[in-house]
Write a protein that holds these residues in place. Structure first.
Motif, PDB file in Angstrom:
ATOM      1  N   ALA A 227       0.372  12.484  30.937  1.00 33.99           N
ATOM      2  CA  ALA A 227       0.668  13.594  31.855  1.00 33.99           C
ATOM      3  C   ALA A 227      -0.378  14.687  31.691  1.00 33.99           C
ATOM      4  CB  ALA A 227       2.060  14.148  31.566  1.00 33.99           C
ATOM      5  N   LYS A 228      -0.553  15.507  32.716  1.00 31.18           N
ATOM      6  CA  LYS A 228      -1.453  16.650  32.613  1.00 31.18           C
ATOM      7  C   LYS A 228      -0.936  17.586  31.527  1.00 31.18           C
ATOM      8  CE  LYS A 228      -3.005  16.616  37.426  1.00 31.18           C
ATOM      9  NZ  LYS A 228      -3.073  17.374  38.698  1.00 31.18           N
ATOM     10  N   GLU A 229      -1.865  18.165  30.764  1.00 31.30           N
ATOM     11  CA  GLU A 229      -1.471  18.958  29.610  1.00 31.30           C
ATOM     12  C   GLU A 229      -0.536  20.105  29.983  1.00 31.30           C
ATOM     13  OE1 GLU A 229      -3.496  21.316  25.833  1.00 31.30           O
ATOM     14  OE2 GLU A 229      -4.712  20.032  27.104  1.00 31.30           O
ATOM     15  N   GLU A 230      -0.789  20.729  31.148  1.00 32.82           N
ATOM     16  CA  GLU A 230       0.025  21.876  31.524  1.00 32.82           C
ATOM     17  C   GLU A 230       1.458  21.475  31.914  1.00 32.82           C
ATOM     18  OE1 GLU A 230      -2.562  20.766  35.159  1.00 32.82           O
ATOM     19  OE2 GLU A 230      -2.789  20.951  32.975  1.00 32.82           O
ATOM     20  N   SER A 231       1.687  20.208  32.235  1.00 30.98           N
ATOM     21  CA  SER A 231       3.035  19.771  32.612  1.00 30.98           C
ATOM     22  C   SER A 231       3.702  18.931  31.521  1.00 30.98           C
ATOM     23  CB  SER A 231       2.981  18.960  33.918  1.00 30.98           C
ATOM     24  OG  SER A 231       2.202  17.788  33.753  1.00 30.98           O
ATOM     25  N   ARG A 232       3.006  18.706  30.419  1.00 32.41           N
ATOM     26  CA  ARG A 232       3.550  17.872  29.342  1.00 32.41           C
ATOM     27  C   ARG A 232       4.516  18.677  28.477  1.00 32.41           C
ATOM     28  NH1 ARG A 232      -1.089  16.157  26.053  1.00 32.41           N
ATOM     29  NH2 ARG A 232      -1.595  14.923  27.891  1.00 32.41           N
ATOM     30  N   VAL A 233       5.707  18.161  28.276  1.00 34.92           N
ATOM     31  CA  VAL A 233       6.716  18.829  27.443  1.00 34.92           C
ATOM     32  C   VAL A 233       6.853  18.064  26.133  1.00 34.92           C
ATOM     33  CG1 VAL A 233       9.116  19.525  27.249  1.00 34.92           C
ATOM     34  CG2 VAL A 233       7.944  19.701  29.459  1.00 34.92           C
ATOM     35  N   THR A 234       6.509  18.713  25.038  1.00 35.96           N
ATOM     36  CA  THR A 234       6.594  18.100  23.714  1.00 35.96           C
ATOM     37  C   THR A 234       7.732  18.737  22.927  1.00 35.96           C
ATOM     38  OG1 THR A 234       4.207  17.639  23.662  1.00 35.96           O
ATOM     39  CG2 THR A 234       5.366  17.677  21.546  1.00 35.96           C
ATOM     40  N   GLN A 284      17.212  30.277  18.160  1.00 34.89           N
ATOM     41  CA  GLN A 284      16.577  28.972  18.007  1.00 34.89           C
ATOM     42  C   GLN A 284      16.427  28.226  19.333  1.00 34.89           C
ATOM     43  OE1 GLN A 284      18.750  28.301  13.756  1.00 34.89           O
ATOM     44  NE2 GLN A 284      17.899  26.458  14.664  1.00 34.89           N
ATOM     45  N   TYR A 285      16.961  28.768  20.414  1.00 36.02           N
ATOM     46  CA  TYR A 285      16.893  28.099  21.712  1.00 36.02           C
ATOM     47  C   TYR A 285      15.678  28.544  22.526  1.00 36.02           C
ATOM     48  CZ  TYR A 285      21.761  27.318  20.420  1.00 36.02           C
ATOM     49  OH  TYR A 285      22.905  26.980  19.739  1.00 36.02           O
ATOM     50  N   ASP A 286      14.972  29.591  22.054  1.00 33.41           N
ATOM     51  CA  ASP A 286      13.941  30.206  22.894  1.00 33.41           C
ATOM     52  C   ASP A 286      12.831  29.235  23.268  1.00 33.41           C
ATOM     53  OD1 ASP A 286      15.433  32.486  22.688  1.00 33.41           O
ATOM     54  OD2 ASP A 286      14.150  33.474  21.218  1.00 33.41           O
ATOM     55  N   GLY A 287      12.370  28.423  22.307  1.00 38.18           N
ATOM     56  CA  GLY A 287      11.316  27.460  22.612  1.00 38.18           C
ATOM     57  C   GLY A 287      11.755  26.424  23.627  1.00 38.18           C
ATOM     58  N   LEU A 288      12.991  25.968  23.514  1.00 40.72           N
ATOM     59  CA  LEU A 288      13.525  24.980  24.456  1.00 40.72           C
ATOM     60  C   LEU A 288      13.702  25.577  25.845  1.00 40.72           C
ATOM     61  CD1 LEU A 288      16.217  23.437  22.082  1.00 40.72           C
ATOM     62  CD2 LEU A 288      14.020  22.429  22.715  1.00 40.72           C
ATOM     63  N   ILE A 289      14.055  26.864  25.892  1.00 43.10           N
ATOM     64  CA  ILE A 289      14.168  27.550  27.185  1.00 43.10           C
ATOM     65  C   ILE A 289      12.797  27.636  27.846  1.00 43.10           C
ATOM     66  CG2 ILE A 289      14.665  29.778  28.292  1.00 43.10           C
ATOM     67  CD1 ILE A 289      16.861  30.147  26.117  1.00 43.10           C
ATOM     68  N   GLY A 290      11.769  27.990  27.052  1.00 44.72           N
ATOM     69  CA  GLY A 290      10.411  28.086  27.583  1.00 44.72           C
ATOM     70  C   GLY A 290       9.902  26.762  28.126  1.00 44.72           C
ATOM     71  N   LYS A 291      10.369  25.660  27.541  1.00 46.70           N
ATOM     72  CA  LYS A 291       9.958  24.326  27.992  1.00 46.70           C
ATOM     73  C   LYS A 291      10.845  23.795  29.115  1.00 46.70           C
ATOM     74  CE  LYS A 291       8.294  23.288  23.355  1.00 46.70           C
ATOM     75  NZ  LYS A 291       8.476  22.512  22.111  1.00 46.70           N
ATOM     76  N   LYS A 292      11.849  24.613  29.491  1.00 42.87           N
ATOM     77  CA  LYS A 292      12.790  24.244  30.563  1.00 42.87           C
ATOM     78  C   LYS A 292      13.603  23.000  30.220  1.00 42.87           C
ATOM     79  CE  LYS A 292       9.872  26.346  34.148  1.00 42.87           C
ATOM     80  NZ  LYS A 292      10.533  27.634  34.006  1.00 42.87           N
ATOM     81  N   VAL A 293      13.816  22.765  28.928  1.00 39.94           N
ATOM     82  CA  VAL A 293      14.692  21.682  28.497  1.00 39.94           C
ATOM     83  C   VAL A 293      16.143  22.097  28.682  1.00 39.94           C
ATOM     84  CG1 VAL A 293      15.367  20.262  26.510  1.00 39.94           C
ATOM     85  CG2 VAL A 293      12.966  20.843  26.865  1.00 39.94           C
ATOM     86  N   VAL A 294      16.407  23.390  28.527  1.00 35.29           N
ATOM     87  CA  VAL A 294      17.732  23.973  28.779  1.00 35.29           C
ATOM     88  C   VAL A 294      17.540  25.184  29.683  1.00 35.29           C
ATOM     89  CG1 VAL A 294      18.673  23.168  26.581  1.00 35.29           C
ATOM     90  CG2 VAL A 294      17.614  25.429  26.703  1.00 35.29           C
ATOM     91  N   SER A 295      18.645  25.731  30.177  1.00 34.01           N
ATOM     92  CA  SER A 295      18.557  26.880  31.087  1.00 34.01           C
ATOM     93  C   SER A 295      18.219  28.159  30.325  1.00 34.01           C
ATOM     94  CB  SER A 295      19.889  27.067  31.814  1.00 34.01           C
ATOM     95  OG  SER A 295      20.858  27.625  30.919  1.00 34.01           O
ATOM     96  N   ASP A 302      32.232  36.351  27.452  1.00 39.85           N
ATOM     97  CA  ASP A 302      32.453  35.952  26.060  1.00 39.85           C
ATOM     98  C   ASP A 302      31.148  35.808  25.280  1.00 39.85           C
ATOM     99  OD1 ASP A 302      31.579  33.791  27.475  1.00 39.85           O
ATOM    100  OD2 ASP A 302      33.069  32.385  26.702  1.00 39.85           O
ATOM    101  N   GLY A 303      30.033  36.298  25.832  1.00 39.72           N
ATOM    102  CA  GLY A 303      28.752  36.270  25.123  1.00 39.72           C
ATOM    103  C   GLY A 303      27.720  35.411  25.823  1.00 39.72           C
ATOM    104  N   LEU A 304      26.632  35.102  25.115  1.00 37.31           N
ATOM    105  CA  LEU A 304      25.535  34.320  25.680  1.00 37.31           C
ATOM    106  C   LEU A 304      25.885  32.838  25.728  1.00 37.31           C
ATOM    107  CD1 LEU A 304      22.481  35.958  23.863  1.00 37.31           C
ATOM    108  CD2 LEU A 304      23.076  36.208  26.281  1.00 37.31           C
ATOM    109  N   SER A 305      25.448  32.193  26.794  1.00 35.22           N
ATOM    110  CA  SER A 305      25.621  30.744  26.898  1.00 35.22           C
ATOM    111  C   SER A 305      24.380  30.150  27.566  1.00 35.22           C
ATOM    112  CB  SER A 305      26.869  30.404  27.716  1.00 35.22           C
ATOM    113  OG  SER A 305      26.708  30.830  29.059  1.00 35.22           O
ATOM    114  N   ILE A 306      24.233  28.837  27.458  1.00 39.12           N
ATOM    115  CA  ILE A 306      23.180  28.124  28.179  1.00 39.12           C
ATOM    116  C   ILE A 306      23.781  26.856  28.760  1.00 39.12           C
ATOM    117  CG2 ILE A 306      21.179  28.973  26.889  1.00 39.12           C
ATOM    118  CD1 ILE A 306      21.240  26.452  25.241  1.00 39.12           C
ATOM    119  N   SER A 307      23.124  26.315  29.771  1.00 32.86           N
ATOM    120  CA  SER A 307      23.585  25.064  30.368  1.00 32.86           C
ATOM    121  C   SER A 307      22.476  24.022  30.291  1.00 32.86           C
ATOM    122  CB  SER A 307      24.016  25.285  31.820  1.00 32.86           C
ATOM    123  OG  SER A 307      22.923  25.723  32.597  1.00 32.86           O
TER     124      SER A 307
END
Length: 330
Positions: A227-234, A284-295, A302-307
């Motif tokens: 995949a192109k480097e800019e679209s590759r999710v590691t 600990q979710y910030d990196g995964l959010i940046g990679k769009k693995v999670v919302s 009731d506080g912060l959540s992610i989907s």
């Protein structure tokens, strides 16, 4: 970043002065604070150098007008840099003797060439240090999946493949060492993807319990590597425990019509040590959010959540676990 006044630009911590690949129109001197020269690496970035007060940066493009080879980001609040526009500097440079202009350009060209060569050597050295660099993993798993799909016979509990057939294809067709294939088979056995039965006289039967998993893995990893480097999710190794926690709690939640689930982050923080024997903190979710693995994090009553899609995470995590175990094999 404040507007320049008399060439002075004030930048807040972590703000970009210019990004990698941007057009070049000035070089800069740090007046106060500090600036990090950063290079993109996958979905993150690494710091190449820190520029302190009195030091110059961004000067290489003055001679060849090439895009920025790296970005510049303030590493302290209140950082002030002085912009030296190329347009003004070129007018002064024309007054230099020809021999001096030629010498300075040669030094700049040599520096760019040296930087390219260093990157090539670092990349080659890094791969040589690994017994199983990424493309070797991809190739060996591809050999295994292809040979199994073609020659394995259906049996109770899976598909039976002769080690001698796999060995012959590894050596003769793909010209890969069998000791690496043997290591791969042992790792796949530890993952319960297959079992190995010794038949005597050097013969072995490989019973593949999860052939579809291996075929899917090869397709996934091949697409990832090319995949192109800019679209590759590691997915990084340190992110796997967080993903496992999401899968664990996500499987307890009720999916919506699109198969997405929502989990409450404070609940995971409180319950993870008891349920999983390790703490999963909210940041600990910030990196995964940046990679769009999670919302993105959602602020609710009731506080912060992610989907996220638990089926997709449940597919990705075993793939990345396998990759890192093979990479670490000696």
């Amino acid at each position: 970043m404040s507007q320049p006044s008399n060439g002075h630009i004030q930048i807040k911590k972590n703000d970009l002065l210019f990004d990698e690949g941007a057009a070049s129109d000035a070089m800069y001197v740090v007046k106060s604070g500090s600036v990090s020269i950063v290079k993109k690496k996958g979905n993150s970035e690494i710091e190449l150098a820190k520029i302190m007060p009195g030091q110059l940066f961004g000067e290489m493009a003055f001679f060849d007008d090439k895009p920025r080879s790296a970005g510049a980001r303030a590493s302290k609040d209140g950082t002030v840099v002085i912009a030296l526009p190329f347009k003004s500097l070129h007018a002064q440079f024309k007054q230099f003797p020809e021999w001096l202009k030629a010498m300075v350009k040669t030094v700049n060209d040599n520096l760019r060439s040296a930087n390219r060569r260093i990157k090539e050597l670092e990349r080659t050295s890094s791969e040589e240090d690994q017994r199983f660099p990424p493309h070797t993993i991809n190739k060996l798993c591809g050999i295994f999946a292809l040979t199994a799909s073609r020659f394995a016979e259906k049996e109770d509990g899976g598909f039976a493949l002769s080690w001698n057939v796999l060995r012959r294809f590894t050596i003769q067709v793909f010209q890969e060492p069998t000791n690496k294939m043997e290591t791969l088979i042992e790792i796949l056995s530890a993952f319960d993807i297959l079992t190995i039965e010794k038949l005597g006289e050097g013969r072995k039967k490989i019973l593949i319990k999860k052939l579809d998993f291996m075929v899917d893995f090869v397709e996934f990893y091949n697409e990832h590597l090319y995949a192109k480097e800019e679209s590759r999710v590691t997915i990084e190794k340190k992110e796997l425990p967080t993903l496992k926690a999401l899968i664990y709690y996500g499987n307890k939640a009720t999916p919506d019509a699109k198969g997405m689930v929502k989990v409450q982050l404070e609940m995971i923080r409180k319950e993870s040590v008891k349920d999983l024997d390790y703490l999963v903190d909210v940041n600990q979710y910030d990196g995964l959010i940046g990679k769009k693995v999670v919302s993105e994090k959602l602020q609710e009553a009731d506080g912060l959540s992610i989907s996220f899609d638990p089926k997709e995470l449940g597919r990705l995590v075993p793939f990345w676990q396998l990759i890192y175990v093979i990479q670490d094999a000696k």
